[in-house]
Design a protein around this motif. Structure first.
Motif, PDB file in Angstrom:
ATOM      1  N   UNK A  76       8.527  48.331  24.893  1.00 44.57           N
ATOM      2  CA  UNK A  76       7.121  48.691  24.707  1.00 44.57           C
ATOM      3  C   UNK A  76       6.966  50.198  24.597  1.00 44.57           C
ATOM      4  N   UNK A  77       6.025  50.673  23.755  1.00 47.64           N
ATOM      5  CA  UNK A  77       5.837  52.114  23.581  1.00 47.64           C
ATOM      6  C   UNK A  77       5.570  52.802  24.913  1.00 47.64           C
ATOM      7  N   UNK A  78       6.250  53.910  25.134  1.00 48.65           N
ATOM      8  CA  UNK A  78       6.126  54.624  26.397  1.00 48.65           C
ATOM      9  C   UNK A  78       4.734  55.198  26.593  1.00 48.65           C
ATOM     10  N   UNK A  79       4.062  55.497  25.473  1.00 44.92           N
ATOM     11  CA  UNK A  79       2.744  56.120  25.585  1.00 44.92           C
ATOM     12  C   UNK A  79       1.637  55.099  25.853  1.00 44.92           C
ATOM     13  N   UNK A  80       1.939  53.808  25.785  1.00 43.53           N
ATOM     14  CA  UNK A  80       0.904  52.796  25.971  1.00 43.53           C
ATOM     15  C   UNK A  80       0.429  52.774  27.425  1.00 43.53           C
ATOM     16  N   UNK A  81      -0.868  52.627  27.644  1.00 42.57           N
ATOM     17  CA  UNK A  81      -1.371  52.545  29.020  1.00 42.57           C
ATOM     18  C   UNK A  81      -0.911  51.261  29.689  1.00 42.57           C
ATOM     19  N   UNK A  82      -0.803  51.289  31.011  1.00 36.77           N
ATOM     20  CA  UNK A  82      -0.387  50.102  31.752  1.00 36.77           C
ATOM     21  C   UNK A  82      -1.438  49.017  31.597  1.00 36.77           C
ATOM     22  N   UNK A  83      -1.025  47.772  31.358  1.00 34.87           N
ATOM     23  CA  UNK A  83      -1.998  46.690  31.217  1.00 34.87           C
ATOM     24  C   UNK A  83      -2.677  46.392  32.540  1.00 34.87           C
ATOM     25  N   UNK A  84      -3.908  45.919  32.472  1.00 31.40           N
ATOM     26  CA  UNK A  84      -4.631  45.523  33.666  1.00 31.40           C
ATOM     27  C   UNK A  84      -4.127  44.171  34.151  1.00 31.40           C
ATOM     28  N   UNK A  85      -4.507  43.781  35.375  1.00 31.43           N
ATOM     29  CA  UNK A  85      -4.119  42.464  35.876  1.00 31.43           C
ATOM     30  C   UNK A  85      -4.683  41.353  34.995  1.00 31.43           C
ATOM     31  N   UNK A  86      -5.907  41.551  34.504  1.00 29.50           N
ATOM     32  CA  UNK A  86      -6.500  40.537  33.633  1.00 29.50           C
ATOM     33  C   UNK A  86      -5.683  40.379  32.360  1.00 29.50           C
ATOM     34  N   UNK A  87      -5.197  41.469  31.808  1.00 27.04           N
ATOM     35  CA  UNK A  87      -4.398  41.412  30.591  1.00 27.04           C
ATOM     36  C   UNK A  87      -3.050  40.736  30.849  1.00 27.04           C
ATOM     37  N   UNK A  88      -2.438  41.028  31.987  1.00 26.49           N
ATOM     38  CA  UNK A  88      -1.158  40.408  32.316  1.00 26.49           C
ATOM     39  C   UNK A  88      -1.347  38.914  32.527  1.00 26.49           C
ATOM     40  N   UNK A  89      -2.399  38.529  33.251  1.00 22.56           N
ATOM     41  CA  UNK A  89      -2.674  37.108  33.458  1.00 22.56           C
ATOM     42  C   UNK A  89      -2.908  36.413  32.111  1.00 22.56           C
ATOM     43  N   UNK A  90      -3.655  37.064  31.236  1.00 24.61           N
ATOM     44  CA  UNK A  90      -3.933  36.485  29.922  1.00 24.61           C
ATOM     45  C   UNK A  90      -2.642  36.314  29.118  1.00 24.61           C
ATOM     46  N   UNK A  91      -1.740  37.299  29.196  1.00 22.82           N
ATOM     47  CA  UNK A  91      -0.473  37.208  28.469  1.00 22.82           C
ATOM     48  C   UNK A  91       0.370  36.056  28.986  1.00 22.82           C
ATOM     49  N   UNK A  92       0.370  35.856  30.303  1.00 23.00           N
ATOM     50  CA  UNK A  92       1.105  34.736  30.878  1.00 23.00           C
ATOM     51  C   UNK A  92       0.517  33.412  30.420  1.00 23.00           C
ATOM     52  N   UNK A  93      -0.812  33.302  30.458  1.00 20.33           N
ATOM     53  CA  UNK A  93      -1.474  32.067  30.025  1.00 20.33           C
ATOM     54  C   UNK A  93      -1.177  31.798  28.556  1.00 20.33           C
ATOM     55  N   UNK A  94      -1.061  32.844  27.756  1.00 19.50           N
ATOM     56  CA  UNK A  94      -0.739  32.679  26.340  1.00 19.50           C
ATOM     57  C   UNK A  94       0.699  32.196  26.153  1.00 19.50           C
ATOM     58  N   UNK A  95       1.611  32.685  26.993  1.00 11.89           N
ATOM     59  CA  UNK A  95       3.033  32.380  26.799  1.00 11.89           C
ATOM     60  C   UNK A  95       3.489  31.089  27.469  1.00 11.89           C
ATOM     61  N   UNK A  96       2.851  30.680  28.554  1.00 12.23           N
ATOM     62  CA  UNK A  96       3.271  29.453  29.229  1.00 12.23           C
ATOM     63  C   UNK A  96       3.355  28.254  28.274  1.00 12.23           C
ATOM     64  N   UNK A  97       2.346  28.032  27.401  1.00 11.45           N
ATOM     65  CA  UNK A  97       2.422  26.856  26.521  1.00 11.45           C
ATOM     66  C   UNK A  97       3.613  26.862  25.579  1.00 11.45           C
ATOM     67  N   UNK A  98       4.213  28.019  25.345  1.00  9.49           N
ATOM     68  CA  UNK A  98       5.395  28.073  24.474  1.00  9.49           C
ATOM     69  C   UNK A  98       6.569  27.336  25.103  1.00  9.49           C
ATOM     70  N   UNK A  99       6.499  27.134  26.423  1.00 10.82           N
ATOM     71  CA  UNK A  99       7.583  26.477  27.147  1.00 10.82           C
ATOM     72  C   UNK A  99       7.114  25.158  27.755  1.00 10.82           C
ATOM     73  N   UNK A 100       6.094  24.563  27.117  1.00 10.12           N
ATOM     74  CA  UNK A 100       5.538  23.293  27.608  1.00 10.12           C
ATOM     75  C   UNK A 100       5.434  22.296  26.463  1.00 10.12           C
ATOM     76  N   UNK A 101       5.515  21.040  26.822  1.00  8.60           N
ATOM     77  CA  UNK A 101       5.387  19.961  25.836  1.00  8.60           C
ATOM     78  C   UNK A 101       4.409  18.919  26.371  1.00  8.60           C
TER      79      UNK A 101
END
Length: 209
Positions: free
Chosen positions: A43-68
């Motif tokens: 990830x770009x070093x200059x990017x600001x740290x994601x918020x907890x809401x953004x991290x939670x959203x990213x997890x919710x987005x990625x979990x279905x990739x490993x679900x059937x």
């Protein structure tokens, strides 16, 4: 076969496994939910740290990739993946930004805000963060019978029948999985995802079924 060659293959195998695990960690944890795995890994070093809401959203987005889900969860092969949010307006807003125009396992993502179990009809994923425990329990009950992957944050979420619980530990986002609840909803989670969980438990159905 020489001992040196065997040793070399063993080292290469360990490196490959370590590389795959590191890539999966990046996929699940980093906020930038994009398809370029090179960007995810660096990830770009200059990017600001994601918020907890953004991290939670990213997890919710990625979990279905490993679900059937069972076939009956979708009307047809062209049906979208419906991700619903009970409360957590900040996570829903972040999720909409991440998922816009993207597909998960060949299905485009649709987002819905819900306020009751009745609103959750057709949801493959339900993220819950609500102070009203009675409503949450009703939605959890619905998820058990409607093949909904229930994700939440409360301390008693898994014991109440939830499937994946997110929690901040030492300033890092972790998740726990209740495979008993996942199985009762007829959802299959990848062993790769389970390997990344902080803990995997098999809790009984709170309804006693």
């Amino acid at each position: 076969m020489t001992r040196e060659l065997l040793r070399g293959r063993s080292v290469a195998g360990r490196r490959n496994r370590a590389g795959r695990r590191a890539l999966l960690v990046c996929l699940v944890v980093y906020f930038a939910a994009i398809s370029d795995l090179g960007v995810l890994a660096n990830p770009p070093q200059a990017s600001p740290a994601p918020s907890q809401a953004q991290i939670r959203a990213a997890l919710v987005f990625n979990f279905p990739k490993f679900a059937e889900w069972p076939t009956i969860s979708y009307v047809d092969s062209g049906s979208p993946l419906l991700v619903c949010f009970l409360g957590a307006d900040d996570v829903r807003a972040a999720f909409q930004g991440i998922s816009a125009g993207k597909a998960v396992n060949g299905r485009f993502v649709e987002v819905r805000a819900v306020k009751s179990a009745g609103d959750a009809h057709g949801c493959q994923v339900i993220y819950m963060d609500l102070a009203n425990n009675a409503v949450m329990l009703e939605v959890l009950k619905y998820a058990r019978h409607a093949n909904g992957l229930a994700i939440g944050t409360s301390d008693d979420f898994l014991a109440s029948g939830g499937m994946i619980r997110l929690q901040v530990e030492n300033n890092r986002m972790r998740f726990d999985v209740n495979v008993g609840a996942v199985g009762r909803a007829q959802i299959k989670l990848s062993s790769k995802l389970l390997a990344l969980a902080r803990s995997v438990v098999d809790l009984p159905d709170p309804a006693g079924n």
